[in-house]
Motif scaffolding. Structure first.
Motif, mmCIF file in Angstrom:
data_model
loop_
_atom_site.group_PDB
_atom_site.id
_atom_site.type_symbol
_atom_site.label_atom_id
_atom_site.label_comp_id
_atom_site.label_asym_id
_atom_site.label_seq_id
_atom_site.Cartn_x
_atom_site.Cartn_y
_atom_site.Cartn_z
ATOM 1 N N ILE A 14 0.842 -1.204 0.000
ATOM 2 C CA ILE A 14 0.000 0.000 0.000
ATOM 3 C C ILE A 14 0.877 1.253 0.000
ATOM 4 C CG2 ILE A 14 -1.696 1.333 1.314
ATOM 5 C CD1 ILE A 14 -2.812 -1.359 2.319
ATOM 6 N N ALA A 15 1.896 1.246 0.881
ATOM 7 C CA ALA A 15 2.804 2.394 0.959
ATOM 8 C C ALA A 15 3.525 2.588 -0.371
ATOM 9 C CB ALA A 15 3.818 2.186 2.084
ATOM 10 N N GLY A 16 3.905 1.483 -1.022
ATOM 11 C CA GLY A 16 4.608 1.570 -2.300
ATOM 12 C C GLY A 16 3.782 2.272 -3.358
ATOM 13 N N PHE A 17 2.503 1.920 -3.438
ATOM 14 C CA PHE A 17 1.636 2.556 -4.437
ATOM 15 C C PHE A 17 1.480 4.049 -4.146
ATOM 16 C CE2 PHE A 17 -2.427 4.053 -6.036
ATOM 17 C CZ PHE A 17 -2.368 3.638 -7.357
ATOM 18 N N LEU A 18 1.227 4.399 -2.877
ATOM 19 C CA LEU A 18 1.018 5.801 -2.513
ATOM 20 C C LEU A 18 2.279 6.631 -2.723
ATOM 21 C CD1 LEU A 18 -1.095 5.343 0.754
ATOM 22 C CD2 LEU A 18 -1.914 6.028 -1.508
ATOM 23 N N ILE A 19 3.431 6.083 -2.313
ATOM 24 C CA ILE A 19 4.694 6.802 -2.486
ATOM 25 C C ILE A 19 5.021 6.946 -3.972
ATOM 26 C CG2 ILE A 19 7.190 6.748 -2.068
ATOM 27 C CD1 ILE A 19 6.570 5.285 0.567
ATOM 28 N N GLY A 20 4.771 5.867 -4.734
ATOM 29 C CA GLY A 20 5.003 5.933 -6.173
ATOM 30 C C GLY A 20 4.147 6.995 -6.827
ATOM 31 N N PHE A 21 2.878 7.076 -6.423
ATOM 32 C CA PHE A 21 1.973 8.073 -6.993
ATOM 33 C C PHE A 21 2.470 9.489 -6.697
ATOM 34 C CE2 PHE A 21 -1.674 10.943 -6.630
ATOM 35 C CZ PHE A 21 -2.252 10.787 -7.886
ATOM 36 N N LEU A 22 2.835 9.742 -5.431
ATOM 37 C CA LEU A 22 3.322 11.076 -5.056
ATOM 38 C C LEU A 22 4.652 11.389 -5.751
ATOM 39 C CD1 LEU A 22 2.496 11.111 -1.238
ATOM 40 C CD2 LEU A 22 1.400 12.471 -3.032
ATOM 41 N N PRO A 223 13.112 -8.724 0.507
ATOM 42 C CA PRO A 223 11.648 -8.873 0.597
ATOM 43 C C PRO A 223 10.885 -7.565 0.436
ATOM 44 C CG PRO A 223 12.706 -10.229 2.261
ATOM 45 C CD PRO A 223 13.783 -9.385 1.645
ATOM 46 N N ALA A 224 11.463 -6.464 0.940
ATOM 47 C CA ALA A 224 10.798 -5.164 0.804
ATOM 48 C C ALA A 224 10.672 -4.776 -0.665
ATOM 49 C CB ALA A 224 11.567 -4.087 1.570
ATOM 50 N N LEU A 225 11.717 -5.053 -1.445
ATOM 51 C CA LEU A 225 11.662 -4.747 -2.876
ATOM 52 C C LEU A 225 10.612 -5.603 -3.581
ATOM 53 C CD1 LEU A 225 15.418 -4.385 -3.934
ATOM 54 C CD2 LEU A 225 13.822 -2.625 -3.206
ATOM 55 N N ILE A 226 10.524 -6.879 -3.185
ATOM 56 C CA ILE A 226 9.554 -7.782 -3.817
ATOM 57 C C ILE A 226 8.130 -7.272 -3.610
ATOM 58 C CG2 ILE A 226 8.568 -10.112 -3.734
ATOM 59 C CD1 ILE A 226 11.384 -11.129 -3.042
ATOM 60 N N PHE A 227 7.842 -6.802 -2.389
ATOM 61 C CA PHE A 227 6.500 -6.308 -2.089
ATOM 62 C C PHE A 227 6.226 -4.944 -2.707
ATOM 63 C CE2 PHE A 227 6.713 -9.234 1.661
ATOM 64 C CZ PHE A 227 5.600 -9.997 1.336
ATOM 65 N N MET A 228 7.284 -4.110 -2.817
ATOM 66 C CA MET A 228 7.061 -2.709 -3.183
ATOM 67 C C MET A 228 7.191 -2.396 -4.666
ATOM 68 S SD MET A 228 8.594 -0.429 -0.059
ATOM 69 C CE MET A 228 7.426 0.899 -0.300
ATOM 70 N N ILE A 229 8.046 -3.115 -5.388
ATOM 71 C CA ILE A 229 8.328 -2.724 -6.774
ATOM 72 C C ILE A 229 7.092 -2.721 -7.674
ATOM 73 C CG2 ILE A 229 9.485 -3.494 -8.884
ATOM 74 C CD1 ILE A 229 11.991 -3.927 -7.286
ATOM 75 N N PRO A 230 6.253 -3.780 -7.677
ATOM 76 C CA PRO A 230 5.067 -3.726 -8.564
ATOM 77 C C PRO A 230 4.139 -2.543 -8.272
ATOM 78 C CG PRO A 230 5.482 -5.973 -7.862
ATOM 79 C CD PRO A 230 6.368 -5.106 -7.036
#
Length: 275
Positions: A14-22, A223-230
């Motif tokens: 969730i954080a990855g999508f929001l941070i990516g958007f911003l 593991p953080a990259l695996i969850f966050m990259i997509p």
């Protein structure tokens, strides 16, 4: 432990999508948002306390290469990244980064650098808020000497203050080098990618012999990259699309208020560490 990993994975996604958007919307790498997220999540996953700070920074830089690379490609396709000034910007930023880093290492304390960073952001946000629509339309004349000076100044401040450069390059290109706000934000993502990529390689190298753990690549927590990259990828793409649809006047004001918010956060952290 499995439940912890699943919960952390949901939070990171969730954080990855929001941070990516911003990041895509504001033309930043997202380091100031990644690091606090990792500070909270990594201890929850059992990562040793003495490893968390370096791992948070290293993993943040690795994530920033994804957000900035995605943004750069989208901006190039849209024709907003100013390739004609990018090389001049980098040529100025490299020596500036070395000078700024040396000054921080030998003269200034961490607290002083943070205060200087906050003051700089406040100054630039006020300067950007004072600009008008009329001025935005005039920002077309290109001066390569100004680009080089801007590159050196942004590199100097980035090295001095220990940041990726997005919050520095954009306002300086806009205010001092006569670059329209959307072009400034797009071009700054290229600088962020440049800084993040080579800094990531450094953390991989230095962590390679210090951290023997199958879940780490150097200091990067895999593991953080695996969850966050997509979600990062799709969030950044969406943010860039929204950025190109928003009026330049609104985007300029959003970025200025974002700089103010970051400045306030930095000041609060300094005061908390002192008292």
């Amino acid at each position: 432990m499995l439940s912890h990993i699943i919960e952390a994975g949901i939070v990171l996604s969730i954080a990855g999508f929001l941070i990516g958007f911003l990041s895509g919307l504001l033309g930043k790498g997202g380091g100031m948002l990644f690091i606090p997220t990792f500070w909270v999540v990594f201890p929850f996953l059992g990562i040793p306390e003495n490893v968390v700070p370096k791992s948070a920074v290293a993993t943040s830089l690795a994530c920033m290469t994804v957000t900035s690379a995605t943004s750069v490609w989208q901006h190039i396709k849209k024709g907003f990244l100013r390739k004609d000034i990018f090389l001049f910007l980098i040529l100025g930023a490299i020596p500036g980064d070395f000078v700024g880093s040396a000054l921080t290492a030998k003269v200034l304390s961490p607290e002083m650098t943070k205060v200087l960073f906050a003051l700089f952001l406040i100054f630039m946000s006020i300067k950007m808020l004072k600009s008008s629509k009329k001025e935005e339309g005039k920002k077309q004349k290109l001066n390569y000497r100004s680009i080089l000076v801007t590159g050196f100044a942004s590199g100097f401040l980035a090295g001095l203050l220990g940041v990726g450069g997005g919050a520095i390059v954009t306002p300086m290109l806009y205010s001092f080098a006569n670059i329209p706000i959307k072009n400034a934000m797009a071009t700054s993502t290229g600088v962020v990618f440049f800084n993040a990529f080579f800094s990531t390689l450094n953390y991989i190298y230095y962590g390679w012999h210090h951290l023997k753990n199958p879940f780490f690549f150097g200091y990067i927590y895999i593991p953080a990259l695996i969850f966050m990259i997509p979600p990062l990828y799709f969030g950044t793409k969406m943010g860039v699309k929204v950025m190109h649809k928003v009026q330049a006047e609104k985007l300029r004001r959003w970025f200025a208020f974002f700089l103010l918010a970051v400045a306030v956060e930095v000041v609060v952290k300094v005061l908390t560490s002192i008292f």
